[in-house]
Design a protein around this motif. Structure first.
Motif, PDB file in Angstrom:
ATOM      1  N   ILE A 141      48.008  34.315  35.765  1.00  0.00           N
ATOM      2  CA  ILE A 141      47.229  35.471  36.615  1.00  0.00           C
ATOM      3  C   ILE A 141      47.397  36.785  36.190  1.00  0.00           C
ATOM      4  O   ILE A 141      48.303  37.331  35.462  1.00  0.00           O
ATOM      5  CB  ILE A 141      47.875  35.413  38.045  1.00  0.00           C
ATOM      6  CG1 ILE A 141      48.035  33.955  38.611  1.00  0.00           C
ATOM      7  CG2 ILE A 141      47.210  36.431  38.770  1.00  0.00           C
ATOM      8  CD1 ILE A 141      48.998  33.875  39.926  1.00  0.00           C
ATOM      9  N   MET A 142      45.993  37.469  36.269  1.00  0.00           N
ATOM     10  CA  MET A 142      45.838  38.778  35.519  1.00  0.00           C
ATOM     11  C   MET A 142      46.365  39.919  36.146  1.00  0.00           C
ATOM     12  O   MET A 142      46.343  39.628  37.420  1.00  0.00           O
ATOM     13  CB  MET A 142      44.118  38.772  35.030  1.00  0.00           C
ATOM     14  CG  MET A 142      43.753  37.718  34.112  1.00  0.00           C
ATOM     15  SD  MET A 142      42.184  37.941  33.343  1.00  0.00           S
ATOM     16  CE  MET A 142      41.300  38.113  34.925  1.00  0.00           C
ATOM     17  N   GLU A 143      46.534  40.961  35.575  1.00  0.00           N
ATOM     18  CA  GLU A 143      46.866  42.138  36.287  1.00  0.00           C
ATOM     19  C   GLU A 143      45.737  42.628  37.111  1.00  0.00           C
ATOM     20  O   GLU A 143      46.052  43.208  38.392  1.00  0.00           O
ATOM     21  CB  GLU A 143      47.009  43.394  35.185  1.00  0.00           C
ATOM     22  CG  GLU A 143      47.562  44.420  35.852  1.00  0.00           C
ATOM     23  CD  GLU A 143      48.275  45.414  34.894  1.00  0.00           C
ATOM     24  OE1 GLU A 143      47.941  46.760  34.894  1.00  0.00           O
ATOM     25  OE2 GLU A 143      49.082  45.107  34.113  1.00  0.00           O
ATOM     26  N   HIS A 144      44.551  42.497  36.858  1.00  0.00           N
ATOM     27  CA  HIS A 144      43.463  42.908  37.630  1.00  0.00           C
ATOM     28  C   HIS A 144      42.330  41.463  37.662  1.00  0.00           C
ATOM     29  O   HIS A 144      42.188  41.107  36.535  1.00  0.00           O
ATOM     30  CB  HIS A 144      42.680  44.086  37.112  1.00  0.00           C
ATOM     31  CG  HIS A 144      43.499  45.461  37.613  1.00  0.00           C
ATOM     32  ND1 HIS A 144      43.659  45.785  38.543  1.00  0.00           N
ATOM     33  CD2 HIS A 144      44.066  46.049  36.334  1.00  0.00           C
ATOM     34  CE1 HIS A 144      44.557  47.163  38.645  1.00  0.00           C
ATOM     35  NE2 HIS A 144      44.678  47.278  37.492  1.00  0.00           N
ATOM     36  N   SER A 145      41.536  41.495  38.506  1.00  0.00           N
ATOM     37  CA  SER A 145      40.667  40.709  38.756  1.00  0.00           C
ATOM     38  C   SER A 145      39.412  41.037  37.862  1.00  0.00           C
ATOM     39  O   SER A 145      39.257  42.414  37.726  1.00  0.00           O
ATOM     40  CB  SER A 145      40.138  40.188  40.062  1.00  0.00           C
ATOM     41  OG  SER A 145      39.611  41.551  40.945  1.00  0.00           O
ATOM     42  N   VAL A 146      38.460  40.515  37.382  1.00  0.00           N
ATOM     43  CA  VAL A 146      37.256  40.883  36.639  1.00  0.00           C
ATOM     44  C   VAL A 146      36.152  40.225  37.050  1.00  0.00           C
ATOM     45  O   VAL A 146      36.051  39.036  37.384  1.00  0.00           O
ATOM     46  CB  VAL A 146      37.699  40.487  35.228  1.00  0.00           C
ATOM     47  CG1 VAL A 146      36.296  41.096  34.226  1.00  0.00           C
ATOM     48  CG2 VAL A 146      38.723  41.075  34.192  1.00  0.00           C
TER      49      VAL A 146
END
Length: 690
Positions: A395-400
């Protein structure tokens, strides 16, 4: 997990050793078919003794287990119906739901089962108008369709017992595939003896006990008392079993597949690959629970954890078949084998009913050599916006946000988790997944089509001869009367909330890190092993499981410089630990990699790649032999793969290399490159100069 497990491993330290006291039950048949004189072939194929004993066995003794057998395909008899957590009785799996009927092919007069609430009767077909696959054409888990999915949780150690039930004769393979196997959980934080090392393979009639601890990386150094609610897994009763470790290292979308030396491509292509969803405090598969920790990704809410009503795994791979409709593979194409058609979960041109609400799709590129670039489009060729929330299962720090519905290039082995909102479409609307990336051969992609050209008819006027370009999956929007409790990914883009903050490397760690360089190409290759790796100043080597190329100490931080190109593209996979991309060709990585931790690194000239990738990695918790290789598995098998070990500080002798035989596993001494300890001094100098 409700299955029968015998023998049950001993909890004591002696139980960490391979089972060599019981014998291979197929001994007499093996002797008869192969003309051998086996006396006491062991039941377990894991290398014996302390070298390959389960590390920290009693500390992470299995609480859950699953049993499966790799075998030729057959008609599904519904054996695993009872192990489905939804029991075909909840939400979209209950009567009247989208998935209660597991088989909805029209005009099948030979099938009398209505397939409601069961997998019983599902044949091994890619399409209802295609023939059933023969047993030696396709080798799957339990020998059945649909493809398998494992659901696991942090804090609940697992024993994965994998039986080899493949044909005794190596020639009973319809022309490709080898009957010895070794299983790699890609990219689990697992000890080396359970990582699926390429030389730790085993034979028909044997099993291998893989023990997966289900711990967070950083277990020994971060949150050691396990008091952080963000670090843990769902307990099944609405709460969390908290565990030590770094919650920022949480993983979600994994897979497991064969890693047989020289035969990974053939065995994976033949069916030895499946998905694994790992659930956690942050990603519990229940969108309703709002405890300030759960990220509430689209999933469902009936089960405490692991709801899959609106959380869907899609295994993408190109396949080919012969004139009789049986699976086909060209073993002589060493540049990279390409299939003729795109399959999704082993189905050709599938459609799926979806509700008018948000869905999470876990996209896995499980091809042998095909790179993909996927767009999402309506039947009117309008783009469908998507959000990426995870990259390589992390899971990323921010969605893109991808406003035009066009995802980045996806290499072999990469996983992209995306969210699509179908509520913006009227019931009856059709949405498509479209492959934009064209191949002429397995060297690398040739070009990227426009969305319009790929959607309409990419074969008009000789635009392409690649039949895998274009539409390959259809979603049919249905009405939704429920309440969508899932998160809004727009709230987590850059500048807004964070999903999982990335773990950091300190300036001191990076300044003191050991550097290594790995150049993937042809270098000193031969006709039979054209693909090699130059490492730490070496001249370029083909694969040898006895050769140790690198040996970081447990606890170390290292910086690896991975390079390649010149008309070839390679997706490079580093086992065990996720890395963070520091730079691509000296520049910052794109946003979908900047916010992510990775285990696949794209090098070469293909779109969204670079000639060099610089990666920082930290090594923790377990030791032993791991691998680095190209995930174009034809390149890996011929022979772009190397061994690296995690060692104790001060260790002077590498661990021995296992040598499996029908009668049992022996050991030979390993040997090392001169730079295996010190790394590449010049790479460090150049890095510091920059």
């Amino acid at each position: 997990m409700g299955q029968t497990l015998y023998p049950i491993p001993d909890k004591s330290h002696s139980g960490s050793y391979a089972n060599t006291s019981d014998h291979n039950p197929w001994k007499d048949k093996i002797n008869s078919v192969l003309g051998l004189g086996l006396v006491n072939p062991p039941a377990e194929g894991r290398p014996p003794g302390i070298d390959w004993a389960h590390q920290r066995w009693s500390e992470f003794y299995p609480e859950e287990y699953t049993v499966t057998a790799q075998s030729g395909v057959r008609v599904n008899r519904g054996f695993r119906d009872q192990y489905q957590t939804h029991q075909y009785q909840s939400d979209e799996f209950k009567d009247g739901g989208l998935y209660h009927s597991t088989f909805n092919w029209d005009k099948q007069p030979n099938l009398s089962n209505d397939f409601k609430a069961t997998t019983n009767g599902i044949p091994a077909q890619f399409h209802p108008k295609m023939p059933v696959q023969q047993a030696n054409s396709l080798w799957t888990f339990d020998g059945t369709f649909p493809p398998k999915l494992l659901k696991m949780r942090y804090g609940y150690p697992v024993l994965f017992r994998h039986y080899n039930a493949l044909p005794i004769s190596p020639s009973a393979n319809s022309g490709f595939g080898l009957h010895t196997i070794t299983t790699h959980q890609h990219n689990g934080h697992n000890p080396a003896e359970s990582d699926g090392y390429t030389q730790a393979f085993y034979f028909p009639g044997q099993y291998y006990d893989y023990r997966w601890p289900m711990i967070l990386a950083g277990h020994d150094h971060v949150n050691k008392k396990g008091k952080d609610n963000r670090a843990g897994g769902p307990d099944g009763n609405g709460g969390i079993r908290k565990v030590p470790g770094d919650f920022r290292e949480t993983m979600s979308s994994l897979w497991f597949h064969d890693h047989m030396l020289d035969f990974t491509a053939q065995n994976v292509y033949k069916g030895n690959a499946a998905s694994l969803n790992l659930y956690s405090s942050l990603d519990r598969g229940n969108e309703y629970i709002n405890d300030g920790v759960n990220l509430r990704f689209p999933s469902g809410s009936h089960l405490d954890w692991g709801n899959r009503d609106y959380d869907v795994n899609l295994i993408l791979a190109d396949k080919a078949w012969d004139k009789q409709g049986q699976l086909f593979f060209n073993i002589f194409n060493l540049d990279g084998f390409l299939g003729d058609r795109m399959l999704v979960n082993w189905q050709y041109m599938p459609y799926m009913d979806v509700r008018a609400r948000q869905y999470r799709f876990r996209l896995l590129n499980a091809s042998v050599s095909r790179w993909m670039k996927i767009a999402v489009m309506t039947e009117d060729k309008d783009p469908v916006p998507v959000y990426m929330i995870a990259n390589d299962g992390n899971i990323m720090e921010h969605s893109v946000f991808f406003e035009k519905g066009e995802l980045p290039t996806q290499a072999i082995g990469e996983r992209y988790d995306i969210i699509i909102d179908f509520s913006q479409f009227e019931p009856g609307t059709k949405i498509y997944l479209v492959n934009l990336m064209e191949h002429e051969d397995g060297r690398e992609p040739e070009s990227t089509f426009s969305r319009s050209k790929a959607f309409s008819d990419p074969f008009k006027k000789g635009n392409t001869c690649d039949p895998a370009v274009g539409k390959f999956m259809e979603f049919r929007v249905k009405s939704y009367e429920g309440i969508d409790h899932s998160m809004n990914p727009a709230d987590f883009v850059k500048g807004k909330q964070k999903m999982i903050k990335r773990p950091k490397f300190t300036k001191t760690e990076l300044a003191n890190a050991r550097h290594r360089s790995f150049e993937f190409g042809r270098s000193s290759g031969t006709d039979s092993a054209p693909w090699t790796i130059k490492t730490d100043g070496g001249s370029g080597f083909a694969a040898d499981p006895k050769r140790l190329s690198a040996a970081p100490n447990i606890g170390d931080v290292e910086i690896w410089h991975i390079s390649g190109g010149g008309g070839w593209s390679h997706p490079i996979h580093i086992h065990f630990e996720e890395g963070q991309i520091l730079s691509r060709d000296g520049s910052k990585p794109p946003e979908w990699e900047k916010w992510a931790r990775k285990d696949i690194y794209r090098i070469g000239d293909v779109k969204d790649s670079s000639r060099e990738v610089t990666v920082a990695i930290r090594f923790r918790e377990f030791m032993g032999s791991y691998m680095e290789h190209c995930h174009n598995t034809q390149h890996e098998d011929h022979a772009q793969l190397l061994r690296w070990d995690i060692e104790k500080p001060g260790q002077t002798m590498p661990i021995r290399t296992p040598m499996p035989t029908w009668e049992g596993v022996g050991y030979v001494d390993s040997f090392t490159l001169s730079t295996y300890k010190k790394g590449d001094v010049d790479a460090k100098k150049d890095f510091n100069d920059d």
